[in-house]
Design a protein around this motif. Structure first.
Motif, PDB file in Angstrom:
ATOM      1  N   UNK B 140      -7.056  -2.824   0.035  1.00  0.00           N
ATOM      2  CA  UNK B 140      -5.734  -2.337   0.409  1.00  0.00           C
ATOM      3  C   UNK B 140      -4.629  -3.001  -0.412  1.00  0.00           C
ATOM      4  N   UNK B 141      -4.727  -4.318  -0.572  1.00  0.00           N
ATOM      5  CA  UNK B 141      -3.702  -5.031  -1.349  1.00  0.00           C
ATOM      6  C   UNK B 141      -3.613  -4.437  -2.753  1.00  0.00           C
ATOM      7  N   UNK B 142      -4.771  -4.233  -3.372  1.00  0.00           N
ATOM      8  CA  UNK B 142      -4.787  -3.716  -4.740  1.00  0.00           C
ATOM      9  C   UNK B 142      -4.345  -2.256  -4.796  1.00  0.00           C
ATOM     10  N   UNK B 143      -4.773  -1.480  -3.808  1.00  0.00           N
ATOM     11  CA  UNK B 143      -4.357  -0.073  -3.773  1.00  0.00           C
ATOM     12  C   UNK B 143      -2.848   0.031  -3.601  1.00  0.00           C
ATOM     13  N   UNK B 144      -2.279  -0.869  -2.799  1.00  0.00           N
ATOM     14  CA  UNK B 144      -0.830  -0.844  -2.600  1.00  0.00           C
ATOM     15  C   UNK B 144      -0.084  -1.015  -3.912  1.00  0.00           C
ATOM     16  N   UNK B 145      -0.554  -1.947  -4.750  1.00  0.00           N
ATOM     17  CA  UNK B 145       0.153  -2.146  -6.015  1.00  0.00           C
ATOM     18  C   UNK B 145      -0.042  -0.953  -6.948  1.00  0.00           C
ATOM     19  N   UNK B 146      -1.232  -0.369  -6.922  1.00  0.00           N
ATOM     20  CA  UNK B 146      -1.434   0.844  -7.732  1.00  0.00           C
ATOM     21  C   UNK B 146      -0.499   1.947  -7.262  1.00  0.00           C
ATOM     22  N   UNK B 184       2.597 -14.856  -8.196  1.00  0.00           N
ATOM     23  CA  UNK B 184       3.140 -15.633  -9.301  1.00  0.00           C
ATOM     24  C   UNK B 184       2.270 -15.512 -10.561  1.00  0.00           C
ATOM     25  N   UNK B 185       0.965 -15.627 -10.375  1.00  0.00           N
ATOM     26  CA  UNK B 185       0.095 -15.780 -11.544  1.00  0.00           C
ATOM     27  C   UNK B 185      -0.527 -14.503 -12.057  1.00  0.00           C
ATOM     28  N   UNK B 186      -0.736 -13.539 -11.191  1.00  0.00           N
ATOM     29  CA  UNK B 186      -1.526 -12.381 -11.601  1.00  0.00           C
ATOM     30  C   UNK B 186      -0.711 -11.098 -11.675  1.00  0.00           C
ATOM     31  N   UNK B 187       0.113 -10.858 -10.669  1.00  0.00           N
ATOM     32  CA  UNK B 187       0.825  -9.576 -10.636  1.00  0.00           C
ATOM     33  C   UNK B 187       1.674  -9.300 -11.887  1.00  0.00           C
ATOM     34  N   UNK B 188       2.442 -10.291 -12.377  1.00  0.00           N
ATOM     35  CA  UNK B 188       3.285  -9.970 -13.535  1.00  0.00           C
ATOM     36  C   UNK B 188       2.469  -9.525 -14.748  1.00  0.00           C
ATOM     37  N   UNK B 189       1.263 -10.093 -14.897  1.00  0.00           N
ATOM     38  CA  UNK B 189       0.436  -9.713 -16.046  1.00  0.00           C
ATOM     39  C   UNK B 189      -0.278  -8.391 -15.791  1.00  0.00           C
ATOM     40  N   UNK B 190      -0.751  -8.214 -14.560  1.00  0.00           N
ATOM     41  CA  UNK B 190      -1.492  -6.989 -14.256  1.00  0.00           C
ATOM     42  C   UNK B 190      -0.584  -5.768 -14.155  1.00  0.00           C
ATOM     43  N   UNK B 191       0.634  -5.981 -13.705  1.00  0.00           N
ATOM     44  CA  UNK B 191       1.550  -4.846 -13.487  1.00  0.00           C
ATOM     45  C   UNK B 191       2.848  -5.071 -14.255  1.00  0.00           C
ATOM     46  N   UNK B 192       2.772  -5.059 -15.589  1.00  0.00           N
ATOM     47  CA  UNK B 192       3.990  -5.310 -16.369  1.00  0.00           C
ATOM     48  C   UNK B 192       5.053  -4.236 -16.128  1.00  0.00           C
ATOM     49  N   UNK B 193       4.620  -3.046 -15.706  1.00  0.00           N
ATOM     50  CA  UNK B 193       5.591  -1.969 -15.492  1.00  0.00           C
ATOM     51  C   UNK B 193       6.087  -1.913 -14.041  1.00  0.00           C
ATOM     52  N   UNK B 194       5.984  -3.044 -13.325  1.00  0.00           N
ATOM     53  CA  UNK B 194       6.420  -3.091 -11.934  1.00  0.00           C
ATOM     54  C   UNK B 194       7.180  -4.398 -11.751  1.00  0.00           C
TER      55      UNK B 194
END
Lengths: 426, 426
Positions: B140-146, B184-194
């Motif tokens: 769910x956490x990952x689907x939410x960001x997608x 802090x560590x993962x989202x900015x790299x995984x979701x640069x367009x967010x």
């Protein structure tokens, strides 16, 4: 799909398998915008799926987040999407999350299980092409043994402990070997109150040899290895149906089993819009030329399993394996840049690195171009090559730890029914 | 259930958690027949579930096959079963796979999430008590960001990136810390367009401090750590409802979120037949005496979370944690043998080994009896203790490899949507 248009041409890649990822890496620092679409947020290392099904490896260690592959590449976008159709006139793909225009399109959608139109088999059998499917099989195998304890009907108990694998290719052979090792090493200890010697593993092969794509020597040796492990191999037998209980064949042979694993074939995962007869050949694959171009297009490509590229040595198209996919992805990366820069294209030449399959502990067969060998050394080579091609340092480490542990302890600890398959919630 | 009767008395254990396994081990080589029933074929190491939810660990490395624990024990039987009722008059348990007579019964069924009767919250929130639940939360956490990428509605996007954790106990605190590190560590790299800086993590605590069971110092330090990580802590706020979109509280405060994680309480997993008011106290726990005996019985016992054993220091019953469960299991093992041998029983005394919680990288709080400390060293102690209590050498190795990798690389590679939760197949 809200992806900004830039001055760079946009390359849309459908699929993050071996081919798609190899292409993406090649384009990583070029002046193109790349949009990678996949229905999963991870890349699957398919050659090790059978180890997930048999509790030897955790699913997460053969999966790798696609976003992590792309994270250092500028101009890269990933979207979790099912591609529903391709509009080759308007240069557009239709997906469940909206439409997307492309300048260049690369179809790297891989392959799916081919049931050859048999809906009964499709309904009742297990496949092993994806991680969820492999986990379902893992659960089913374990649930069957738990259920075998509960019945006093001997026929039912035997059916629960019998496994019929259809297809003697690498998947079937590797799975059969792993099941045989479980029967020998784990079942007697885990189920002391069950006569697990009665468990049977059958491989049913329509042709006259297993591992058809490999050398005669490899095929023969694999057969010897399997027989040594107690696997029953039935050659020249074609499975005709399965109703969830009885497997029928084109001979007198039938099997009573609660588990039929269908590893008898795959077909290209073609996509609406480019799936008409003009484009498609045997095995539902898209015919491409030596530049991976789909017939009639300069800007639409297909690579990997879904593409059928015919070469002198492979008149039916290159094999549906990781190597051609990776090499085509890399080659197309270079050619795409050449197209954009209006330079001449280089035709693809396949570097055949050989083939290999593992049957069990210390038992593998390896065919290299100039050297074919079997046994312990082949097994080490097989492991080394698979570790090498796994994506990610963590995955390699975890797989390595598991393999060493399994080897030293004759064990497979991931025998866990995390999500039941038979008694799954509706 | 077809389990042979022998001359040994039969001990039926319901549940393969910390308590049940500790008891089973204690009885391993004794002259009793032991039947262990569990609805899963594996033991779950619950303290690390939050790391599964946040992609730091694979689920398989915190699960351990129960059959493997028991495999070297003679006279042991395991059955995968849901216990539906206890018939204390006929000394029988009823399960989905049949009935089973017992001479001695041990209820070690653990605890389940307590929604305090709020069905809306139960329906819309996520729990984290089992491995499938933890995997659902991970998906769910990952689907939410997608999904956040797909919407142009700013409120919707924020709701998808907001996480509200109800409950400031160890589960809530550890999960909040892990989510903050991902932000802090993962989202900015995984979701640069967010713009992932907008992601918010809230911990809502009805009382006036977090980690209530620990020292004031630990509680304060944990709060400092969380605030440093950017987590919003709301004390003295009680969540009153959640309709899948808006969290309401007993104050003016509301939250818009697509993800509410309910870590606000657990209750004993009582079983029909022994769940009447005579036996049950606060928190749906079964009242037991110092010998773990259920009121009115000499041969029916309860241990672990489901048991409420009152001691001088714990007038509401021992805490629902691993340590009391393990110690009660071990103690009961000895006492059961004493009962059979007609020797006097030893009352249980709880050896309080303290409590600990980790908030993040280099940040943990540890309360020992004579020493309370926080920070880097506490974090190492936390890791060491958790590795030590994990069952199985392979699990320890794999967890260790993952931790070292995650530490060195600031990473969590199991961010995989293996089974989608939102878009799961019906």
């Amino acid at each position: 799909m809200n992806i900004p248009r830039t001055s760079y041409p946009r390359v849309v890649i459908i699929g993050g398998g071996f081919a798609g990822i190899a292409l993406a890496k090649k384009l990583s620092k070029q002046e193109v915008q790349v949009v990678l679409l996949d229905k999963n947020n991870y890349h699957t290392f398919q050659p090790l799926l059978y180890q997930v099904s048999t509790g030897g490896l955790e699913p997460d260690s053969i999966a790798y987040p696609i976003r992590k592959v792309l994270k250092d590449f500028p101009n890269f976008y990933f979207r979790l999407a099912n591609v529903e159709a391709i509009d080759s006139e308007k240069n557009k793909v239709k997906t469940n999350i909206g439409n997307l225009k492309f300048d260049y399109l690369v179809i790297a959608s891989g392959s799916v299980t081919n049931y050859f139109g048999n809906t009964d088999i499709e309904k009742h059998s297990m496949a092993m092409k994806t991680i969820p499917q492999s986990l379902n099989l893992r659960s089913l195998i374990l649930e069957n043994f738990e259920d075998a304890l509960l019945t006093s009907d001997l026929n039912e108990r035997n059916a629960l402990m019998n496994f019929v694998i259809v297809g003697g290719g690498p998947t079937g052979v590797e799975l059969a070997g792993a099941l045989a090792e479980i029967k020998k090493g784990i079942l007697p200890k885990d189920y002391p109150d069950l006569d697990t010697r009665l468990a049977q593993i059958h491989v049913v092969q329509s042709g006259d040899c297993i591992l058809k794509g490999m050398s005669a020597k490899a095929s023969q040796k694999a057969e010897d290895f399997l027989e040594k492990l107690g696997v029953n191999i039935w050659k020249n037998v074609r499975v005709t149906n399965y109703d969830g209980k009885t497997v029928t064949t084109d001979t007198d042979l039938t099997f009573e089993t609660a588990t039929l694993i269908w590893a008898a074939g795959v077909k290209g995962a073609t996509i609406k819009g480019l799936d008409s007869r003009d484009f498609i050949t045997k095995g539902h694959r898209i015919i491409v030329n030596a530049f991976s171009q789909v017939k009639g297009f300069n800007h639409i490509f297909a690579i990997g399993d879904v593409a059928c590229m015919i070469t002198k040595n492979f008149p039916d198209g290159l094999p549906m394996m990781a190597q051609p996919a990776i090499q085509q992805g890399e080659q197309l990366g270079g050619n795409l840049l050449s197209i954009i820069e209006k330079k001449p294209l280089k035709p693809f030449t396949y570097k055949d690195k050989g083939a290999m399959a593992t049957i069990g502990r210390n038992k593998a067969v390896v065919d290299l171009k100039k050297w074919k060998f079997q046994g312990v050394f082949a097994w080490y080579v097989w492991m080394f090559v698979h570790l090498f091609f796994l994506i990610g340092f963590r995955n390699r480490m975890v797989v390595f730890v598991n393999w060493v542990y399994n080897y030293v302890r004759f064990d497979r600890e991931a025998r866990l029914i995390i999500r039941p398959f038979k008694k799954r919630n509706p």
